[in-house]
Structures are given as structure tokens and as C-alpha cells.
Design a protein around this motif. Structure first.
Motif, short mmCIF file in Angstrom:
data_model
loop_
_atom_site.label_atom_id
_atom_site.label_comp_id
_atom_site.label_asym_id
_atom_site.label_seq_id
_atom_site.Cartn_x
_atom_site.Cartn_y
_atom_site.Cartn_z
N GLY A 524 0.83 -1.20 0.00
CA GLY A 524 0.00 0.00 0.00
C GLY A 524 0.87 1.25 0.00
N LEU A 525 0.58 2.18 -0.90
CA LEU A 525 1.33 3.43 -1.02
C LEU A 525 0.46 4.59 -0.57
N PHE A 526 0.95 5.36 0.39
CA PHE A 526 0.18 6.48 0.94
C PHE A 526 1.12 7.62 1.28
N SER A 527 0.60 8.84 1.14
CA SER A 527 1.36 9.98 1.66
C SER A 527 1.18 10.03 3.17
N VAL A 548 -2.23 -13.67 3.04
CA VAL A 548 -1.51 -12.95 2.00
C VAL A 548 -0.47 -12.07 2.67
N ILE A 549 0.63 -11.80 1.96
CA ILE A 549 1.68 -10.92 2.47
C ILE A 549 1.31 -9.48 2.10
N THR A 550 1.28 -8.60 3.10
CA THR A 550 0.94 -7.20 2.86
C THR A 550 1.98 -6.30 3.52
N ALA A 551 2.15 -5.09 2.96
CA ALA A 551 3.09 -4.12 3.51
C ALA A 551 2.56 -2.72 3.21
N ILE A 552 3.11 -1.73 3.91
CA ILE A 552 2.68 -0.34 3.72
C ILE A 552 3.91 0.57 3.66
N TYR A 553 3.84 1.56 2.77
CA TYR A 553 4.92 2.54 2.64
C TYR A 553 4.32 3.93 2.57
N SER A 554 4.72 4.81 3.51
CA SER A 554 4.15 6.16 3.54
C SER A 554 5.22 7.19 3.92
#
Length: 745
Positions: A524-527, A548-554
Motif C-alpha cells: 500500500g502506497l500512501f502519503s 496474503v503478504i501485505t506491507a505499507i509505505y508512507s
């Protein structure tokens, strides 16, 4: 099958898809085979029940209805056939139970009059070593003499074979048949010889033979006084396993035994040192009379630091919590027994009856469960690989370390079958897993299970510090549970902190050892200012934890990633590892459930091979299945044609998939039942699962090309093609389970 069971779902389902024909308003017929085809499809070690006939029997509709809960096939005999099963008229009114191609038992079809009868008869045949049928008192005495000093006996009288009580005894024999010798009779004269009262009712006795060393001494017998149900038999046997008499020297209010867990009271016989021997004899006498009704303990007054009224010689403690103990003066054994019997809190435990074949109940799985439990019933389980938790140890254990806990019931066949898979997982993870694998037998520790909101068995829950417990909702099999545990080794979502780490995540390097368990990874891409969107994504990831493998980058440089992959923030990047593709999906104005659905759909393959793991997901799409049957790998030309139509949106209303007959050989027998002779493979079939129930076959004389497929589908839509057969599928959506008709070939 999902959470309620997981035994050969694919075989059960696909057999039904192609062979089940059932309409409440019309007379239906069973799947029909010729004798040669039937025997050619038998598989070693697999049990099947078949009956042979030349004409339509009056029992067809009844037996077919019952087949919702059994494994049954109809085999048609031609007039000229003079084989063992088709040659004589008397042989045509019987059902035959085979294990592989070995005949185990034959039954008159009139004996299979309902679900209980079918289950009882089949289990009786499969457990012929565990359950001895006797007709005379001499038979009983011979068995009793042979087992003195060795094994205890569970003896039961039922009015007839095939009754619900008979079924309950047989189900109990599944669990306890290797621990006790089960003996069964339907002869009322034998019951009279034992001296039983109310002989018109069913009876179950526990013969205490293990401790009898004198062959001239009769084994003590304890009568079960509750109704003869599977659960009551389990509770009764649990009390038989408990110590007859226990000595204690502590406050009765603090004493707890298995009897309290089973809802039975405790009776304390208060003893003084001067009268110890006499008091112990009295306590033993009371214990034998109350066996199965209450626990009896010898309370040593002289050792107590807690005051007990001087006049009291009996203490009575009820099973209900919060009820004060009673200090009594009862100088007669009969008064003690009467007090217990008159003050027992008895709540009749009713087991749902099985009259509605359409209901979402577990009996549909009986033969699958029976097959699994029978196959593995003598297999030694390495229970030491998991930690057994009790009421005293549960909370401290799950708070001390991240834990996976199996809640099961020792009396339930499904639980015992899944326990084997759970131990397999423990063996696979031995020495590598940071989580503690534990188990709770809810039959012994019902309070623990109630507090953990366990309402069905078996169920697996994951406990992590600072988080709410997560229930495992996948299939009850080794591989799926292993996947759930392995994917829970990492956070969901993982917090990515740099562009370099994000790139390693996207190319599969960051969690290389886990990508085999998840075909798709999500980033997931977020400001940094998109607080609500990040919270929604995090909640969706928690919902999908373990699947499922999930990740976040902000981070502040998130635009570098979004520009590189053409994503407009907020967005998802879906990585398909096998294909090496990265797809971007915008998330503007998208809520939690929408994100979950997007990720769930991303896990679906465009043209999948149907497997046990993915079948439930594809069926939930509620679309007709376009199945390509193949004898081995898929033809690249056909795959290209179907994928082209998918890309061109021609198949949006269908679920295209394929079936490898080499991986699932039962598919060949199914096709032979509908095609004689079998058309050349590959064979394309459209199955209208959820509406109408029609089955259509693509013309075998045409090549599977885009043009031919489009023309055929247009003819189907216009009603210009004839269907092969109608069928209906009964699905039980509770706990993501399936309610499947179980035909085995």
C-alpha cells in the motif's frame, strides 16, 4: 471443506457436480454405472457402498435422498449379466460395502432406512474388530473372562441395528475402540440375564475388568443412566477413567476434579485419623454406588487448616459455580447416596436429530470423517510436540508467548481427525517456529473454551501480545494451516521504511522464504497525510492476516515509487510472483471491505486448475464454471484461446478453469458415467452451478479456438444447445463450509 471439515472436499464436490441429480419436486435417480465401470473405478483403501439392480426400485428416491449423507452408487445390471452381484434376483435387493475391491459386508436395502441406519451399518462393518456382536450370555462371559486383567469393556444393548442409539455406540467406538473392547447385543434375553431393570430401554454398561486378576471373580458393572447419545457416552467414559477415590487434605471449596468439569458434584467423606480405615471403606463403597454420578473424595480432617463443623461427616459440593458447599451429618450410606441423587443438577443434553437432509449439519461429512478416522485410528500421535493447556495454565501460557491454540473435543471424530493434521504441522515446524503450538481438549476444560468463545469444534486461534485473538478460517488440512502460521510470522501489514526495502519487497527478496505461501504480495502506497486511508488499509490487512503478504509505505519519498509504477496515491501495488508482474490499483474513496475484496480477487488466478485449496473461493463467485478436463498438463493452444477470451471480456460472466485428470483421477470415472464412450480429451464442459443446474459439453469434433468458443457460448445464451443433465448443489455457507453430496467412485 472449510472450517467445519476438510476431508477430500474436491473429490466430494466434483463427484457431485457431475453426478448429483436431485429435485424435491421430481423423482430423481442415483448416479448409475455398469458393473464393469463401477469395479474399474474402485480405489484401494477407499470405502464405497453400492447396490445392483435391473430396474428402477421403489426405494430409489428414498435411498437417493439419504445419499446426501452417505457414499452410495447405483450399478445397473443388464439382463444377460450372470456375475456374482447381478446373476440372481435375491442379490439385486442388497447393498454391498467395499473397501477397494474387497467386499466387506452386504446389506438388504430395506435395512438402510435412514441416515442413522446407513452410518451405523457402515461403521459397524468397518469396525468389526473394535465392536463385537454377541447373542448369548455365554458369549459375554467368554469375552469377559478373556479380558480380565487386560482391558475394560463397554457393553451396550440396543433394540435394533441401525437405530440412533446404535449409531451413537459406533461413533463412540471410533474414538475409544482401541482403548476399550466394545460389545454389542440386540438380544433382550441377554439383558434379562444380567439382571437389568427396565429392559425395554437401551442400556450401556462399563465392565471394570482391567483390575480383575481372579478369573473366578466377576467384573464390576456400572450402568450409564443418561440417554444413549454420543456425547453422553463420552461423558460417562470420562468418569470411568477418573480415580475411584481420591484423598485430599485441603479446603473443599478449593478442590476441583474432572467431575466438576463434566457437571457432576463432589462428595467428601470426612475422616479422622482414629477411624481412617473404616472411613476409607465407607468412602469406597459410596464411590462405587455413585460412579458416573459424582466424584467421591476422602477428606482428612486432622490434616486440615480449614475449620469444618465438628458434627459434619459429609461435605457436598455442587458443580455449579457460586453455590456454597454443604456440611452434612449423614450416618447411613443410603442417605448419602439419596442426597446426591436428589440434588444433582441434571440438564438433559439433546443432540439434534437428523431428519432434514437439507439442513447444514455435520452428518453430511460422516462418511468422510469416518474414512479419515478409520484410516488413522491406530496411528501414534506425537502429542508431546504440542503443549496441553488446562484451566490453570491457559492464560499464563498465551500471555507469555505468541501461541497457536487448537480447541477440540476428544469425543468428536472431526476433532480427532484434524488433531492428526495439527500434529503434522507441529512436526513440520519443529525447531523453526517461534510460536508455541498448544491444544485444549474442550471435553476436559469446557470453561476455558467457553471463555475463549469457542462455539464449534475444531477451531484454531492465534494469540499475540497486545492483539485480539485471530481465528483460523481456512481448511482443516496440514498445508493450509501451515501457510496460516508461516504468514503470521510477519506483521500484517509490514511497515516498509525505505525505497530500497520497498524494491526488495516488490521483487520478492525481502520475504523470499514466504512467497511460496502467497502467490500475491500487496504494497500500500500512501502519503503521510492520508491518515484515514492508511487506517482502512491496515484494518483490511488485519482481516487478511495469515492468507496474503501485505506491507505499507508512507515515507516522504513515496512519490518515487508511485511515479515509477504509474500509481496515483493512495494506491495498491499487487505483485504476482509467478508471472513477475506488478499491477497498480487506485484506492481513492475506497473503504475497508472494498480493499479486502480487491486483494481477495487479486489472489484468484485468471484460468486456475481447480484444487482443494482454491475451490471454495471460486465457487463463492456465484458464476457458472467453464471446466476444461485434461489428461495431464493443459494444451498451450487451448490455454491461449481461453485467456484471449478472458482478456477480451467474453468470459466475464463465467469462471474459466481446468481439471487435470492425472492429479484427480476420479474425474475420469465421473466423465465415463456421462459419456459412453468417453470423448477425446481435452473436453470442455460448462456447469451452471448456481442457477438451473444444466451441464453442457463443447462439441468434441470442434477445435477449442477463440472463434469456436464464442459461437458456442452465443448458442448457449440463445438456448440452442441441449444440456446433458441437471443437478443442484447444496452449499453451507456457515463458517465457509460446503454442504456436499458425497458420491465416491
Amino acid at each position: 471443506m472449510m472450517m467445519s471439515s476438510s476431508f477430500n472436499v474436491f473429490r466430494v464436490w466434483i463427484s457431485f457436480i457431475m453426478m448429483g441429480i436431485f429435485y424435491k419436486s421430481t423423482v430423481a435417480s442415483l448416479p448409475e454405472l455398469s458393473p464393469q465401470k463401477y469395479f474399474n473405478t474402485l480405489q484401494p483403501g477407499k470405502a464405497s457402498l453400492a447396490y445392483f439392480c435391473r430396474a428402477v426400485l421403489k426405494h430409489d428416491l428414498l435411498i437417493y435422498t439419504l445419499c446426501l449423507k452417505c457414499n452410495l452408487l447405483k450399478v445397473n445390471c443388464v439382463k444377460e449379466d450372470t456375475s456374482r452381484y447381478c446373476g440372481k434376483e435375491k442379490d439385486l435387493m442388497k447393498a454391498y460395502l467395499f473397501r477397494g475391491n474387497i467386499l466387506l459386508r452386504e446389506f438388504p436395502t430395506d435395512a438402510l432406512f435412514d441416515v442413522n441406519a446407513i452410518v451405523a451399518h457402515v461403521l459397524f462393518a468397518l469396525l468389526f474388530n473394535e465392536v463385537k456382536y454377541i447373542a448369548t450370555m455365554e458369549d459375554l462371559q467368554n469375552i469377559e473372562n478373556a479380558l480380565k486383567g487386560k482391558v475394560n469393556i463397554v457393553f451396550s444393548y440396543v433394540r435394533a441395528i441401525g437405530t440412533p442409539e446404535h449409531r451413537a455406540v459406533m461413533e463412540a467406538a471410533f474414538v475409544y475402540g482401541t482403548t476399550y473392547q466394545f460389545v454389542l447385543t440386540t438380544e433382550i434375553a441377554l439383558l434379562e440375564s444380567i439382571g437389568s431393570e427396565d429392559i425395554e430401554y437401551v442400556h450401556l454398561y462399563f465392565f471394570h475388568c482391567e483390575q480383575v486378576l481372579d478369573l473366578t471373580q466377576q467384573c464390576r458393572r456400572t450402568l450409564m443412566e443418561r440417554p444413549l447419545t454420543t456425547l453422553n457416552i463420552h461423558l460417562f467414559i470420562k468418569t470411568m477413567k477418573a480415580p475411584l477415590l481420591t484423598e485430599v487434605a485441603e479446603d473443599p471449596r478449593q478442590v476441583s476434579t474432572v467431575h466438576l468439569e463434566l457437571g457432576l458434584p463432589l462428595v467428601f467423606i470426612v475422616s479422622r485419623q482414629a477411624t481412617y480405615e473404616a472411613d476409607r471403606r465407607t468412602a469406597e463403597w459410596v464411590a462405587w454406588h455413585l460412579l458416573g454420578k459424582a466424584g467421591v473424595l476422602l477428606l482428612l480432617r486432622d490434616s486440615l487448616e480449614v475449620n469444618i463443623p465438628q458434627h459434619a461427616n459429609v461435605v457436598f459440593k455442587r458443580a455449579e459455580k457460586g453455590v456454597p458447599v454443604e456440611f452434612l451429618v449423614l450416618h447411613d450410606i443410603d442417605l448419602i447416596i439419596s442426597h446426591v441423587e436428589n440434588n444433582m443438577h441434571t440438564e438433559e443434553i439433546r443432540e439434534d436429530e437428523d431428519d432434514d437432509v437439507e439442513g447444514p449439519d455435520m452428518d453430511i461429512q460422516d462418511d468422510e470423517v469416518a474414512e479419515t478416522v478409520y484410516r488413522d485410528r491406530k496411528r501414534q500421535l506425537h502429542l508431546e510436540l504440542t503443549v496441553e493447556l488446562t484451566e490453570e495454565t491457559f492464560t499464563a501460557t498465551v500471555m507469555a508467548s505468541d501461541s497457536i491454540v487448537l480447541f477440540y473435543a476428544g469425543w468428536q471424530a472431526v476433532s480427532m481427525a484434524f488433531l492428526q493434521s495439527y500434529i503434522d504441522v507441529a512436526m513440520r515446524l519443529k525447531g523453526t517456529c517461534t510460536m508455541l503450538l498448544a491444544r485444549v481438549n474442550c471435553a476436559d476444560w469446557s470453561d476455558v473454551c467457553t471463555k475463549q468463545n469457542v462455539t464449534e469444534f475444531p477451531i484454531v486461534k492465534m494469540y499475540k501480545e497486545g492483539e485480539n485473538p485471530v481465528s483460523y478460517a481456512g481448511m482443516l488440512g496440514t498445508e493450509d494451516l501451515l501457510k496460516f502460521i508461516q504468514l503470521n510470522r510477519i506483521s500484517c501489514p509490514v511497515n516498509i521504511t525505505s525505497i530500497q526495502e520497498a524494491e526488495e519487497y516488490l521483487n520478492g527478496e525481502l520475504y523470499k522464504d514466504l512467497t511460496s505461501y502467497s502467490s500475491v504480495s500487496v504494497l500500500g502506497l500512501f502519503s503521510s497525510t492520508m491518515t484515514t486511508a492508511k487506517e482502512d488499509f491496515t484494518e483490511a490487512c488485519n482481516y487478511l492476516k495469515g492468507y496474503v503478504i501485505t506491507a505499507i509505505y508512507s515515507e516522504e519519498d513515496v512519490l518515487i515509487l508511485s511515479n515509477k509504477y504509474g500509481a496515483t496515491l493512495p494506491a495498491l501495488l499487487l505483485v504476482r510472483h509467478k508471472e513477475g508482474k506488478i499491477e497498480s490499483i487506485p484506492l481513492s474513496s475506497t473503504h475497508v471491505q472494498d480493499i479486502v475484496q480487491i486483494i481477495t480477487n487479486a489472489l484468484l488466478e485468471t484460468f486456475p486448475e481447480i484444487t482443494v485449496e482454491n475451490l471454495p473461493t471460486y465457487l463463492r463467485l456465484q458464476k457458472p464454471l467453464l471446466i476444461l478436463f485434461s489428461d495431464g498438463g493443459i494444451n498451450p493452444q487451448y490455454e491461449k484461446a481461453i485467456l484471449t477470451l478472458v482478456k477480451q471480456k467474453h468470459l466475464d460472466s463465467l469462471t474459466p478453469c481446468w481439471l487435470n485428470l492425472k492429479n484427480t483421477p476420479v474425474g475420469r470415472g465421473i466423465l465415463q458415467a456421462y459419456f459412453d464412450p468417453l470423448p477425446p480429451l481435452p473436453l470442455l464442459v460448462l456447469v451452471n452451478v448456481h442457477s438451473g443446474g444444466q451441464v453442457y459439453a463443447f462439441p468434441s469434433d470442434q477445435a477449442v479456438t477463440e472463434q469456436n468458443l464464442v459461437l458456442w457460448l452465443k448458442k448457449l445464451e440463445a438456448g440452442l444447445e441441449n444440456h446433458i443433465s441437471k443437478f443442484s448443489v447444496l452449499f453451507n455457507t456457515h463458517s465457509s463450509a460446503f454442504c456436499s453430496i458425497n458420491f465416491k467412485l
